[in-house]
Design a protein around this motif. Sequence first.
Motif, PDB file in Angstrom:
ATOM      1  N   ALA A  62      35.991 -13.389 -53.564  1.00 56.85           N
ATOM      2  CA  ALA A  62      35.044 -13.119 -52.674  1.00 56.85           C
ATOM      3  C   ALA A  62      33.746 -14.105 -52.877  1.00 56.85           C
ATOM      4  O   ALA A  62      33.384 -14.519 -53.832  1.00 56.85           O
ATOM      5  N   ARG A  63      33.387 -14.610 -51.603  1.00 58.22           N
ATOM      6  CA  ARG A  63      31.944 -15.178 -51.483  1.00 58.22           C
ATOM      7  C   ARG A  63      30.924 -14.065 -51.359  1.00 58.22           C
ATOM      8  O   ARG A  63      31.017 -13.188 -50.455  1.00 58.22           O
ATOM      9  N   VAL A  64      30.050 -13.739 -52.441  1.00 56.14           N
ATOM     10  CA  VAL A  64      29.341 -12.444 -52.427  1.00 56.14           C
ATOM     11  C   VAL A  64      28.022 -12.816 -51.967  1.00 56.14           C
ATOM     12  O   VAL A  64      27.345 -13.782 -52.325  1.00 56.14           O
ATOM     13  N   TYR A  65      27.695 -11.960 -51.022  1.00 55.36           N
ATOM     14  CA  TYR A  65      26.238 -11.931 -50.473  1.00 55.36           C
ATOM     15  C   TYR A  65      25.483 -11.111 -51.162  1.00 55.36           C
ATOM     16  O   TYR A  65      24.243 -11.027 -51.237  1.00 55.36           O
TER      17      TYR A  65
ATOM     18  N   ALA B 253      31.791 -11.874 -47.855  1.00 53.18           N
ATOM     19  CA  ALA B 253      31.688 -12.592 -46.269  1.00 53.18           C
ATOM     20  C   ALA B 253      32.699 -12.217 -45.341  1.00 53.18           C
ATOM     21  O   ALA B 253      32.371 -12.215 -43.895  1.00 53.18           O
ATOM     22  N   TYR B 254      33.687 -11.293 -45.608  1.00 53.36           N
ATOM     23  CA  TYR B 254      34.775 -10.692 -44.845  1.00 53.36           C
ATOM     24  C   TYR B 254      34.400  -9.487 -44.367  1.00 53.36           C
ATOM     25  O   TYR B 254      35.065  -8.809 -43.541  1.00 53.36           O
ATOM     26  N   GLY B 255      33.498  -8.740 -44.892  1.00 52.45           N
ATOM     27  CA  GLY B 255      33.004  -7.512 -44.605  1.00 52.45           C
ATOM     28  C   GLY B 255      33.802  -6.365 -45.454  1.00 52.45           C
ATOM     29  O   GLY B 255      33.538  -5.331 -45.099  1.00 52.45           O
TER      30      GLY B 255
ATOM     31  N   VAL C 281      38.699  -1.451 -58.564  1.00 47.05           N
ATOM     32  CA  VAL C 281      38.668   0.066 -58.697  1.00 47.05           C
ATOM     33  C   VAL C 281      38.868   0.407 -57.210  1.00 47.05           C
ATOM     34  O   VAL C 281      39.824   1.296 -56.909  1.00 47.05           O
ATOM     35  N   TRP C 282      38.333  -0.251 -56.146  1.00 53.21           N
ATOM     36  CA  TRP C 282      38.522   0.268 -54.734  1.00 53.21           C
ATOM     37  C   TRP C 282      38.001  -0.984 -53.812  1.00 53.21           C
ATOM     38  O   TRP C 282      37.208  -1.733 -54.461  1.00 53.21           O
ATOM     39  N   ARG C 283      38.338  -0.704 -52.566  1.00 46.49           N
ATOM     40  CA  ARG C 283      37.657  -1.783 -51.642  1.00 46.49           C
ATOM     41  C   ARG C 283      37.489  -0.960 -50.328  1.00 46.49           C
ATOM     42  O   ARG C 283      38.046   0.012 -50.139  1.00 46.49           O
ATOM     43  N   HIS C 284      36.457  -1.322 -49.596  1.00 48.59           N
ATOM     44  CA  HIS C 284      36.141  -0.744 -48.254  1.00 48.59           C
ATOM     45  C   HIS C 284      35.499  -1.822 -47.435  1.00 48.59           C
ATOM     46  O   HIS C 284      34.651  -2.485 -47.579  1.00 48.59           O
ATOM     47  N   PHE C 285      36.036  -1.541 -46.160  1.00 46.11           N
ATOM     48  CA  PHE C 285      35.591  -2.495 -45.094  1.00 46.11           C
ATOM     49  C   PHE C 285      34.699  -1.999 -44.314  1.00 46.11           C
ATOM     50  O   PHE C 285      34.650  -0.969 -43.769  1.00 46.11           O
ATOM     51  N   VAL C 286      33.347  -2.771 -43.932  1.00 43.69           N
ATOM     52  CA  VAL C 286      32.524  -2.125 -43.151  1.00 43.69           C
ATOM     53  C   VAL C 286      32.410  -2.625 -41.715  1.00 43.69           C
ATOM     54  O   VAL C 286      31.713  -2.325 -40.798  1.00 43.69           O
ATOM     55  N   GLY C 287      33.005  -4.021 -41.657  1.00 38.69           N
ATOM     56  CA  GLY C 287      33.294  -4.317 -40.336  1.00 38.69           C
ATOM     57  C   GLY C 287      32.426  -5.852 -39.706  1.00 38.69           C
ATOM     58  O   GLY C 287      32.426  -6.408 -38.834  1.00 38.69           O
ATOM     59  N   SER C 288      31.669  -6.256 -40.873  1.00 41.92           N
ATOM     60  CA  SER C 288      30.770  -7.430 -40.488  1.00 41.92           C
ATOM     61  C   SER C 288      30.414  -8.056 -41.861  1.00 41.92           C
ATOM     62  O   SER C 288      30.247  -7.278 -42.859  1.00 41.92           O
TER      63      SER C 288
END
Length: 433
Positions: A335-338, A352-354, A366-373
Amino acid sequence: MSWLNEQIAERWRKEGRRYAQSVNDFVRRGMAGEEPDESELTDDGRGEISAQVWDMVKKANEQNDLQRLRTELPAATWPFSETFQSSMQAVRIAGYLNNSTVVFNSGFHTDQGCVYTANSEQVLSFPQYQFAGQSPDAAQYALAGSEGIRVITHPDRHLEGKEVATFRWEDIQSAIHQVLPRIESLADCEYPERTLEGLIPFNEGQALIILSTYGIYLVEHGKVSPIHPDPAEVEEHELEDTQISMGHATVSLDGRWIAFGSQVSDHMLLDRERHHTYSLYPESSYPHHALFSGDSRKVWFNACHFYNGVTMQVELSEVEGNESREDWPIMDEIARVYASVEIPEGMVLGDAYGYLKCIDKKGQEVWRHFVGSTIYSLALSPDQSRLAVGTFGGMVHILDLHAEQMDDYSIGTGSLREVERFVVWRGEQPLRW
């Protein structure tokens, strides 16, 4: 007159479920060791009807029919990315006022900068402030306007509270000019409040970190100290100004440590107790983000390369004498972490990928979740049940961390469920969804 076009809404729901299921199946197969072909994934078809859906979102807000809106038109971001790209803007969450009310900023670097408070009942705007930041212990807020920065304790949703400190721009700029008399810096900006990318009050509001496109500054005891770029390095390299790219800063909960950096630095760590600054070499190309653990014993440093990055963990008790160490534990290599925040299960990284990714103390996902932006900011509610996510898509997502099951329209491997959303686009009134 009803705002709802039932045929469009049904198409939106059907395509949303299909797309989410397709991506989730693809991700599960990849995590199970398979190598699925990306050609199997078809595009999200909701983009074709995004303009009609956005019109319905606005009309539902006008009629205050929000519960029906979320049921008939489950919120999404990705389908709007092409048609409404010019309207989208970054949103930075400052923090939670209580378990249901968030503070956030938008309109950075323009004369349209504004601070908002929002909950399930309403969104309030405060155009007299261009930026807000929260202390590590969440007790104080710093509010920046054209005259200066106010620090208040435990504000209400109208941003009223006990004022514990004020910092005038006139005094801040004068102090900086004395240190950097021949270098263009924050002292020379006509509108310093428009250069802000972070404000961190600490020490009960008596100290303040200012993160600006013109450098990082520590304000304390009536003094303003430029900490990045270092004034000595500015002079040595004969720099013309103090402008930085990808600047970041954070303060440990106990107030002892400040982690900071930018694209041109190493990972920097200031020990305020020993008055010493450490420099640690990044595992990837460019320092991009830092986060302290809640016990003030560790710091996570992220460095990026394009849209990817590497995050390492540093034990603060081991920094002395180990600045050249090259084997700090790697917690994430993708991850490129913001933005990031700590929850009981581990550290949540926003990339960076949302994607949100929760990484435990052993560096396991543990988990991942996509928010779309692309994710710009994160904040955790006081009871740790809600996660507020601000994105470059102009969205504030409110996620239930304790939900038993993810909904049919979400992409991820956990059980997070979005319960509310606020949309803050250029030229539009903030909307609830």
